[in-house]
Design a protein around this motif. Structure first.
Motif, PDB file in Angstrom:
ATOM      1  N   SER A 100      -5.551  12.487   3.797  1.00 26.42           N
ATOM      2  CA  SER A 100      -6.346  12.039   2.662  1.00 26.42           C
ATOM      3  C   SER A 100      -6.780  13.234   1.830  1.00 26.42           C
ATOM      4  O   SER A 100      -7.023  14.318   2.349  1.00 26.42           O
ATOM      5  N   THR A 108      -3.220   4.360   7.881  1.00 25.45           N
ATOM      6  CA  THR A 108      -2.694   3.248   7.081  1.00 25.45           C
ATOM      7  C   THR A 108      -2.310   2.117   8.031  1.00 25.45           C
ATOM      8  O   THR A 108      -1.581   2.322   9.005  1.00 25.45           O
ATOM      9  N   LYS A 156      -6.581   9.857   7.534  1.00 32.43           N
ATOM     10  CA  LYS A 156      -6.222   8.575   6.934  1.00 32.43           C
ATOM     11  C   LYS A 156      -5.336   7.760   7.873  1.00 32.43           C
ATOM     12  O   LYS A 156      -4.284   8.230   8.311  1.00 32.43           O
ATOM     13  N   GLY A 158       0.824  -1.184   0.000  1.00 32.83           N
ATOM     14  CA  GLY A 158       0.000   0.000   0.000  1.00 32.83           C
ATOM     15  C   GLY A 158       0.860   1.235   0.000  1.00 32.83           C
ATOM     16  O   GLY A 158       2.076   1.186  -0.123  1.00 32.83           O
ATOM     17  N   SER A 200      -3.751  -2.950   4.200  1.00 31.81           N
ATOM     18  CA  SER A 200      -3.044  -3.678   3.149  1.00 31.81           C
ATOM     19  C   SER A 200      -2.154  -4.734   3.782  1.00 31.81           C
ATOM     20  O   SER A 200      -1.797  -4.645   4.958  1.00 31.81           O
ATOM     21  N   LYS A 231      -9.758  -5.958   7.055  1.00 30.93           N
ATOM     22  CA  LYS A 231     -10.486  -5.201   6.030  1.00 30.93           C
ATOM     23  C   LYS A 231     -11.973  -5.117   6.371  1.00 30.93           C
ATOM     24  O   LYS A 231     -12.620  -4.077   6.180  1.00 30.93           O
ATOM     25  N   LYS A 254     -10.592   7.356   7.174  1.00 34.00           N
ATOM     26  CA  LYS A 254     -10.331   6.318   6.183  1.00 34.00           C
ATOM     27  C   LYS A 254      -9.275   5.368   6.744  1.00 34.00           C
ATOM     28  O   LYS A 254      -8.144   5.786   7.030  1.00 34.00           O
ATOM     29  N   GLU A 277      -7.062   2.427   5.772  1.00 32.92           N
ATOM     30  CA  GLU A 277      -6.569   1.726   4.591  1.00 32.92           C
ATOM     31  C   GLU A 277      -5.750   0.511   5.027  1.00 32.92           C
ATOM     32  O   GLU A 277      -4.633   0.634   5.528  1.00 32.92           O
TER      33      GLU A 277
END
Length: 441
Positions: A31, A39, A37, A24, A71, A53, A67, A69
């Motif tokens: 963001s 991560t 955001k 990612g 990965s 997820k 958000k 995110e």
């Protein structure tokens, strides 16, 4: 390994090729749509990625200004190298999982991660997940917590009940002397069988000590630390007793340290170290292995003076989440709020357990009604959940790899090969470990 070494190692990995491509975007950027955001690099395990997820999607529905995110962390050449590279290139995520206590010690040494206990909302997560007791074993020498554990897999020991029954026993031995007595009867009746068959016993590779030496040392020492504040504080009396016991097994030909395929499952080995990840494989490959019928699971063997000990410590193969120092206060707050959302509902830990077969790092799984149906169907895993509070994660020392290599080379391996006595092995090991620790002061 100090930060300079971390950086050099990371940059050499980057020079060999981009190890971050599959992880990612990383980093701690705002963001584009004005949302905070977060991560999050999940462990390189598809079931864990799937779980996180799903959690991120659920959280975002209730928190549209954030958000998350998720990965998968790249594991080539290793997840540790991926993280080191990200730190060196300033592309570290807000948070990541898959961090054990020893690697966290390296990252904390170099100020690459934050004490999670100083991130707003930490106390709420610990309380709502009911993990106060479990967290005690995770405390670092500076009295901070750098890892919020996700799972804790106590290393326990399997015993062949069918073989024990044939030898006249209704339950496994608990102490060293009892085990030696069982071993003597085993050899008399089944000369080709041994108490413990495992090729790794004679292999010096550092990480292997997590699955033989440390479970038994933690049991014998009642959970005494091995290294603390960059000093060797190991319980010598308990350590020598353990090594002497292993030496006795070796001299009585009750160990098999050569390569052998599935020795416990095929009956060659009466005992074996077991993690909860074993059982899905057995369900496919060895469906005849039935808990409570031909095998059971117990805590590690203990010295004779601990025969009546009710709570026996062991090693925990455990990993958790860390917060990277590069994250902004706003990102830290949002990340902790996300974790609070996940762990405030016990059903999410149940989903994690059902999805991954990894034991949630919480104190109450065996008493919590949420998990009762699962453990009724998987009684062998209930034994693991019951021992989370007594399971000790990896040492909090940046030189853990060197230290564990020495344990194998100077003490454990030569003892199981019959080349050293316990006291000599402990003395040789201690001198070498003290030198490593002294060099880092």
């Amino acid at each position: 390994m100090k930060f300079k070494k971390l950086v050099y190692a990371a940059l050499s990995v980057v020079a060999a090729g981009s190890v971050l491509a599959a992880c990612g975007s990383g980093g701690s950027e705002a963001s584009n749509d004005g949302k905070t955001k977060v991560t999050f690099w999940a462990a390189p395990n598809p079931t864990q990625v799937k779980f996180w997820k799903e959690m991120a999607t659920a959280y975002e529905k209730e928190n549209p200004d954030v958000k998350v995110e998720v990965s998968q962390m790249k594991e080539s050449p290793s997840s540790e190298a991926t993280i080191q590279s990200a730190i060196a290139s300033k592309t570290a995520p807000t948070i990541s999982e898959n961090i054990n206590r020893s690697f966290a010690a390296q990252l904390a040494d170099s100020k690459a991660i934050l004490p999670v206990n100083k991130v707003s909302g930490y106390d709420d997560v610990v309380k709502e997940r009911n993990m106060t007791e479990s967290m005690k074993a995770w405390s670092f020498s500076d009295e901070n917590q750098y890892v919020l554990p996700v799972y804790s897999n106590p290393i326990l020991f399997g015993w062949r009940l069918d073989t024990l029954k044939a030898l006249g026993y209704s339950e496994p031995p608990k102490t060293y002397s009892e085990a030696l007595e069982v071993g003597k009867k085993l050899k008399a009746k089944y000369p080709d069988q041994v108490l413990w068959a495992k090729g790794d016993l004679s292999d010096p590779t550092a990480w292997m000590r997590w699955f033989d030496f440390f479970p038994m040392y933690n049991a014998a020492s009642k959970g005494n630390a091995f290294v603390a504040n960059n000093e060797l504080v190991a319980d010598k009396v308990a350590g020598v007793k353990l090594l002497d016991f292993m030496g006795s097994l070796a001299s009585q030909k009750l160990l098999l340290t050569g390569e052998v395929t599935d020795p416990f499952e095929t009956g060659t080995s009466l005992m074996t170290d077991l993690g909860p990840w074993t059982f899905p494989n057995w369900a496919e490959k060895f469906p005849d292995m039935k808990f409570g019928e031909n095998y059971t699971v117990t805590t590690p063997l203990v010295p004779d003076n601990m025969k009546d000990e009710k709570e026996v410590s062991t090693y925990s193969d455990a990993k958790g989440i860390v917060f990277y120092a590069s994250a902004t206060k706003e990102e830290q707050k949002a990340a902790m709020d996300f974790l609070k959302f996940v762990y405030s509902d016990d059903k999410n830990d149940l989903k994690f357990l059902e999805t991954t077969n990894l034991i949630p790092a919480r104190d109450d799984a065996t008493e919590n009604a949420t998990f009762q149906s699962f453990f009724k169907e998987n009684p062998q895993l209930e034994v693991y959940a019951a021992n989370v509070k007594n399971a000790i994660p990896a040492m909090d020392n940046a030189d853990y790899n060197d230290i564990q290599q020495i344990i194998g080379e100077a003490a454990w391996n030569p003892v199981v090969k019959g080349e050293k006595k316990g006291a000599k092995a402990w003395s040789d090991m201690s001198k070498q470990i003290n030198k490593v620790l002294e060099d880092e002061k």
